[in-house]
Design a protein around this motif. Structure first.
Motif, short mmCIF file in Angstrom:
data_model
loop_
_atom_site.label_atom_id
_atom_site.label_comp_id
_atom_site.label_asym_id
_atom_site.label_seq_id
_atom_site.Cartn_x
_atom_site.Cartn_y
_atom_site.Cartn_z
N TRP A 1 0.87 -1.18 0.00
CA TRP A 1 0.00 0.00 0.00
C TRP A 1 0.89 1.22 0.00
CZ3 TRP A 1 -0.51 -3.67 4.03
CH2 TRP A 1 0.16 -3.37 5.22
N ASP A 2 0.33 2.39 -0.21
CA ASP A 2 1.11 3.62 -0.34
C ASP A 2 1.94 3.88 0.91
OD1 ASP A 2 0.25 4.27 -2.92
OD2 ASP A 2 -1.56 5.25 -2.15
N ASN A 3 3.21 4.23 0.68
CA ASN A 3 4.14 4.64 1.74
C ASN A 3 4.42 3.55 2.77
OD1 ASN A 3 4.24 7.34 0.66
ND2 ASN A 3 2.24 7.69 1.59
N GLN A 4 4.18 2.30 2.42
CA GLN A 4 4.44 1.18 3.33
C GLN A 4 5.94 0.91 3.41
OE1 GLN A 4 5.53 -2.05 2.03
NE2 GLN A 4 5.60 -3.03 4.02
N THR A 5 6.44 0.69 4.62
CA THR A 5 7.82 0.24 4.81
C THR A 5 7.84 -0.90 5.82
OG1 THR A 5 8.38 1.74 6.65
CG2 THR A 5 8.73 2.58 4.40
N ASP A 6 8.80 -1.79 5.68
CA ASP A 6 8.91 -2.94 6.58
C ASP A 6 9.08 -2.50 8.03
OD1 ASP A 6 8.96 -4.20 4.16
OD2 ASP A 6 10.83 -5.28 4.50
N GLU A 7 10.03 -1.60 8.25
CA GLU A 7 10.41 -1.26 9.62
C GLU A 7 9.29 -0.51 10.36
OE1 GLU A 7 15.25 -1.23 9.26
OE2 GLU A 7 14.18 0.64 8.86
N GLU A 8 8.49 0.25 9.62
CA GLU A 8 7.36 0.92 10.25
C GLU A 8 6.31 -0.10 10.68
OE1 GLU A 8 3.92 4.29 9.29
OE2 GLU A 8 5.58 3.98 7.89
N GLU A 9 6.07 -1.10 9.83
CA GLU A 9 5.11 -2.14 10.18
C GLU A 9 5.60 -2.99 11.35
OE1 GLU A 9 2.37 -4.42 7.53
OE2 GLU A 9 3.92 -3.89 6.08
N ILE A 10 6.87 -3.34 11.32
CA ILE A 10 7.44 -4.17 12.39
C ILE A 10 7.52 -3.39 13.69
CG2 ILE A 10 9.54 -5.39 13.13
CD1 ILE A 10 10.02 -6.00 10.12
N GLY A 11 7.74 -2.09 13.58
CA GLY A 11 7.78 -1.25 14.77
C GLY A 11 9.17 -0.99 15.30
N MET A 12 10.18 -1.35 14.53
CA MET A 12 11.58 -1.10 14.92
C MET A 12 12.48 -1.36 13.74
SD MET A 12 12.52 -4.51 17.22
CE MET A 12 11.32 -4.10 18.48
N PRO A 13 13.70 -0.80 13.74
CA PRO A 13 14.64 -1.07 12.65
C PRO A 13 15.14 -2.50 12.69
CG PRO A 13 15.67 0.27 14.34
CD PRO A 13 14.22 0.18 14.69
N TYR A 14 15.56 -3.01 11.53
CA TYR A 14 16.06 -4.39 11.46
C TYR A 14 17.29 -4.59 12.35
CZ TYR A 14 13.07 -6.22 7.74
OH TYR A 14 12.00 -6.68 7.02
N GLU A 15 18.09 -3.56 12.52
CA GLU A 15 19.27 -3.70 13.37
C GLU A 15 18.88 -4.13 14.78
OE1 GLU A 15 20.49 -1.35 9.92
OE2 GLU A 15 18.77 -1.24 11.28
N LEU A 16 17.82 -3.53 15.32
CA LEU A 16 17.36 -3.88 16.66
C LEU A 16 16.62 -5.22 16.63
CD1 LEU A 16 16.90 -3.32 19.64
CD2 LEU A 16 14.95 -1.87 19.02
N LEU A 17 15.75 -5.41 15.66
CA LEU A 17 15.00 -6.66 15.56
C LEU A 17 15.93 -7.86 15.50
CD1 LEU A 17 12.38 -8.32 15.05
CD2 LEU A 17 12.74 -7.88 12.61
N ASP A 18 16.94 -7.77 14.67
CA ASP A 18 17.85 -8.91 14.49
C ASP A 18 18.62 -9.23 15.75
OD1 ASP A 18 16.96 -9.07 11.93
OD2 ASP A 18 18.82 -8.46 10.96
N ARG A 19 18.99 -8.22 16.50
CA ARG A 19 19.71 -8.48 17.76
C ARG A 19 18.78 -9.16 18.77
NH1 ARG A 19 23.18 -3.86 20.21
NH2 ARG A 19 24.04 -5.69 21.27
N ILE A 20 17.52 -8.71 18.81
CA ILE A 20 16.55 -9.36 19.69
C ILE A 20 16.37 -10.82 19.29
CG2 ILE A 20 14.11 -9.44 20.37
CD1 ILE A 20 14.06 -6.37 20.10
N LEU A 21 16.16 -11.06 17.99
CA LEU A 21 15.93 -12.42 17.51
C LEU A 21 17.14 -13.32 17.75
CD1 LEU A 21 14.13 -11.68 14.12
CD2 LEU A 21 13.09 -12.59 16.20
N TYR A 22 18.31 -12.78 17.51
CA TYR A 22 19.53 -13.58 17.70
C TYR A 22 19.69 -14.00 19.16
CZ TYR A 22 24.40 -14.98 17.92
OH TYR A 22 25.56 -15.69 18.15
N MET A 23 19.47 -13.07 20.08
CA MET A 23 19.63 -13.38 21.50
C MET A 23 18.49 -14.28 22.00
SD MET A 23 21.18 -9.96 23.32
CE MET A 23 20.62 -8.64 22.29
N LEU A 24 17.30 -14.06 21.47
CA LEU A 24 16.13 -14.82 21.91
C LEU A 24 16.14 -16.25 21.34
CD1 LEU A 24 13.59 -14.17 23.62
CD2 LEU A 24 12.41 -13.63 21.49
N ILE A 25 16.46 -16.39 20.06
CA ILE A 25 16.37 -17.68 19.38
C ILE A 25 17.70 -18.43 19.36
CG2 ILE A 25 15.78 -18.85 17.22
CD1 ILE A 25 13.39 -17.50 18.59
N ASP A 26 18.74 -17.78 18.85
CA ASP A 26 20.02 -18.46 18.68
C ASP A 26 20.75 -18.67 20.00
OD1 ASP A 26 20.76 -18.33 15.44
OD2 ASP A 26 19.41 -16.76 16.11
#
Length: 256
Positions: free
Chosen positions: A192-217
């Motif tokens: 849809w217009d003006n859609q971005t991944d990070e806005e939908e996710i609610g945080m930048p990938y840099e932060l998301l990936d660190r959370i996921l890495y510590m939580l999962i890996d």
């Protein structure tokens, strides 16, 4: 400080190329169809597919709609030309509008998911037509939190970069012939217009990936993660909830 491991670009490339070769051999097909969105993930998947089986056996499909940023369509064409693969461009608006005449919805989320499923229908049409398989473009960050459309962009025959976090891919892409303008632009699906991944996710990938890495890996405690990253425990719990609630998207449907 807990950091996501840096991947060796040569080792990663060899592993993925061999994975794609094995998938082609095991499937008994003649090549690969891949949707080119103009983003980093599809560009990398196309590049590695060409490395594995040759550009003459890879077909790129560019499927813009009225909400697709113009530069994304341009970048999709540019990466196809750079890799030397044949490509087809089909605007999906006419197909979408026929659906909406019947469905009569104004839900942007429902329409966005419908666009993703229309695109996958087209990819599988060309897959059937050419005896090819559909190569996926999902990364580990998206797959873990279910940030994809079930039976849409999540539908494919193989996920060559599904084990690599988005931030890791950005670093690898610099050594894999992906243009800087593709690497550096905001990730978006254009549903849809003006859609971005990070806005939908609610945080930048840099932060998301660190959370996921510590939580999962690393299987770390949520409170410990929150302390290290200096963020609210609620943010960790929100991501953990996404993982749990969207796990069904990556599973084969249950049966008795």
């Amino acid at each position: 400080m807990v950091e996501i491991p840096k991947l060796d670009e040569n080792k990663s490339k060899t592993e993925i190329v061999n994975f794609i070769k094995d998938k082609i051999d095991d499937s008994g097909v003649d090549g690969i169809v891949i949707g080119l969105s103009g983003g980093i993930d599809s560009s990398i998947s196309a590049y590695l597919s060409c490395e594995a089986i040759g550009e003459e056996k890879v077909l790129g499909i560019i499927l813009p709609s009225s909400t697709t940023p113009t530069e994304d369509t341009i970048h999709g064409k540019e990466i196809a030309i750079k890799l030397g693969i044949d490509f087809i461009e089909i605007n999906i608006d006419n197909i979408l509008n026929e659906y909406l005449k019947v469905l009569k919805t104004d839900s942007k989320e429902a329409i966005g998911n419908l666009k993703a499923r229309i695109r996958m229908n087209i990819l599988y049409y060309y897959s059937n037509l050419n005896n090819y398989i559909v190569m996926g473009t999902g990364n580990k960050s998206e797959i873990l939190i279910g940030y994809f459309t079930k039976y849409g962009d999540g539908a494919c025959d193989a996920e060559p970069i599904g084990h690599i976090y988005k931030t890791q891919l950005r670093k690898l892409a610099k050594n894999w012939e992906i243009p800087d303008e593709i690497i550096n632009k905001p990730p978006r699906a254009g549903l849809w217009d003006n859609q971005t991944d990070e806005e939908e996710i609610g945080m930048p990938y840099e932060l998301l990936d660190r959370i996921l890495y510590m939580l999962i890996d690393e299987n770390m405690n949520k409170n410990e993660i929150a302390k290290i990253l200096e963020i609210s425990i609620k943010e960790i719990e929100r991501i953990d909830e996404k993982i749990k609630n969207n796990a069904h998207k990556s599973k084969i449907p249950d049966s008795i």
